[in-house]
Design a protein around this motif. Structure first.
Motif, short mmCIF file in Angstrom:
data_model
loop_
_atom_site.label_atom_id
_atom_site.label_comp_id
_atom_site.label_asym_id
_atom_site.label_seq_id
_atom_site.Cartn_x
_atom_site.Cartn_y
_atom_site.Cartn_z
N PRO A 32 0.80 -1.22 0.00
CA PRO A 32 0.00 0.00 0.00
C PRO A 32 0.84 1.28 0.00
O PRO A 32 0.34 2.34 -0.37
CB PRO A 32 -0.84 -0.11 1.28
CG PRO A 32 -0.10 -1.06 2.14
CD PRO A 32 0.66 -1.97 1.24
N LEU A 33 2.10 1.19 0.38
CA LEU A 33 2.95 2.38 0.41
C LEU A 33 3.39 2.77 -1.00
O LEU A 33 3.22 3.89 -1.43
CB LEU A 33 4.15 2.17 1.32
CG LEU A 33 4.94 3.44 1.64
CD1 LEU A 33 4.12 4.37 2.55
CD2 LEU A 33 6.26 3.12 2.28
N CYS A 34 3.95 1.81 -1.74
CA CYS A 34 4.50 2.12 -3.07
C CYS A 34 3.63 1.62 -4.22
O CYS A 34 3.92 1.89 -5.38
CB CYS A 34 5.92 1.57 -3.20
SG CYS A 34 6.00 -0.24 -3.28
N HIS A 88 2.88 -2.29 11.90
CA HIS A 88 1.81 -1.83 12.78
C HIS A 88 1.60 -0.33 12.52
O HIS A 88 2.55 0.44 12.67
CB HIS A 88 2.17 -2.04 14.25
CG HIS A 88 2.10 -3.46 14.67
ND1 HIS A 88 3.10 -4.36 14.41
CD2 HIS A 88 1.12 -4.15 15.32
CE1 HIS A 88 2.76 -5.55 14.90
NE2 HIS A 88 1.56 -5.45 15.45
N LEU A 89 0.41 0.06 12.10
CA LEU A 89 0.17 1.47 11.81
C LEU A 89 0.36 2.33 13.04
O LEU A 89 0.85 3.46 12.95
CB LEU A 89 -1.22 1.66 11.21
CG LEU A 89 -1.36 1.11 9.78
CD1 LEU A 89 -2.80 1.16 9.31
CD2 LEU A 89 -0.45 1.85 8.82
N THR A 128 -1.45 6.40 9.30
CA THR A 128 -2.22 5.96 8.13
C THR A 128 -1.27 5.89 6.93
O THR A 128 -0.24 6.58 6.91
CB THR A 128 -3.38 6.91 7.78
OG1 THR A 128 -2.84 8.18 7.36
CG2 THR A 128 -4.33 7.11 8.96
N ILE A 129 -1.64 5.09 5.95
CA ILE A 129 -0.83 5.01 4.73
C ILE A 129 -0.78 6.38 4.05
O ILE A 129 0.28 6.80 3.57
CB ILE A 129 -1.39 3.92 3.78
CG1 ILE A 129 -1.17 2.53 4.37
CG2 ILE A 129 -0.76 4.03 2.40
CD1 ILE A 129 0.29 2.13 4.57
N GLU A 130 -1.90 7.08 4.01
CA GLU A 130 -1.95 8.39 3.36
C GLU A 130 -1.00 9.38 4.02
O GLU A 130 -0.31 10.14 3.34
CB GLU A 130 -3.39 8.94 3.38
CG GLU A 130 -4.37 8.14 2.57
CD GLU A 130 -4.84 6.84 3.23
OE1 GLU A 130 -4.70 6.69 4.48
OE2 GLU A 130 -5.32 5.96 2.50
N LEU A 174 9.51 10.33 2.81
CA LEU A 174 8.95 9.07 2.32
C LEU A 174 8.40 9.24 0.91
O LEU A 174 8.49 8.32 0.10
CB LEU A 174 7.87 8.54 3.28
CG LEU A 174 8.40 8.01 4.60
CD1 LEU A 174 7.26 7.63 5.53
CD2 LEU A 174 9.32 6.82 4.39
N ALA A 175 7.85 10.40 0.58
CA ALA A 175 7.36 10.66 -0.78
C ALA A 175 8.51 10.56 -1.78
O ALA A 175 8.36 9.98 -2.87
CB ALA A 175 6.67 12.01 -0.85
#
Length: 97
Positions: A7-9, A23-24, A62-64, A72-73
Motif C-alpha cells: 500500500p505504500l509504493c 503496525h500502523l 495511516t498510509i496516506e 517518504l514521498a
C-alpha cells in the motif's frame, strides 16, 4: 494467486522481495493488536529509518499520512522505478532529522 500489493509504493510484493508487517500504530505506543499492513521489507525499513515511534503514533498512523511525508514521498518516487523484487543490499542507518 496474485502477489499482494504494497500500500505504500503500490507495487506487487512477490515472496522473494521480502514481506514485512507494519503496525500502523507502533506496538510500544498502544498499537498491539491494532491494524497492520503488509509492506515490502525495504518500504518498512524506510518508514522506521525516517520516523520515530512517537512520530508514527502521533502523526503518521495511516498510509496516506506516510505517503505525504516529504522524505517518504521522495523514497516512494525512487522505489517505484525499481522492480518489485528489488531489495537493498546494504541497510541504511537511521537518518538524522
Amino acid at each position: 494467486m496474485t502477489d499482494p500489493i504494497c500500500p505504500l509504493c503500490n507495487r506487487p510484493i512477490p515472496p522473494e522481495a521480502g514481506q514485512s508487517l507494519h503496525h500502523l500504530i507502533p506496538r510500544l505506543k498502544g498499537g498491539k493488536g491494532g491494524p497492520v499492513v503488509l509492506l515490502h521489507e525495504i518500504c518498512h525499513k524506510e518508514i522506521h529509518a525516517s520516523l520515530t515511534e512517537a512520530e508514527l503514533a502521533r502523526d503518521y498512523h495511516t498510509i496516506e499520512a506516510l505517503q505525504a511525508h516529504p522524505r517518504l514521498a521522495k523514497f516512494i518516487a525512487w522505489v517505484r522505478k525499481r522492480p518489485p523484487t528489488f531489495r537493498s543490499r546494504v541497510p541504511g542507518p537511521r537518518r538524522r532529522r
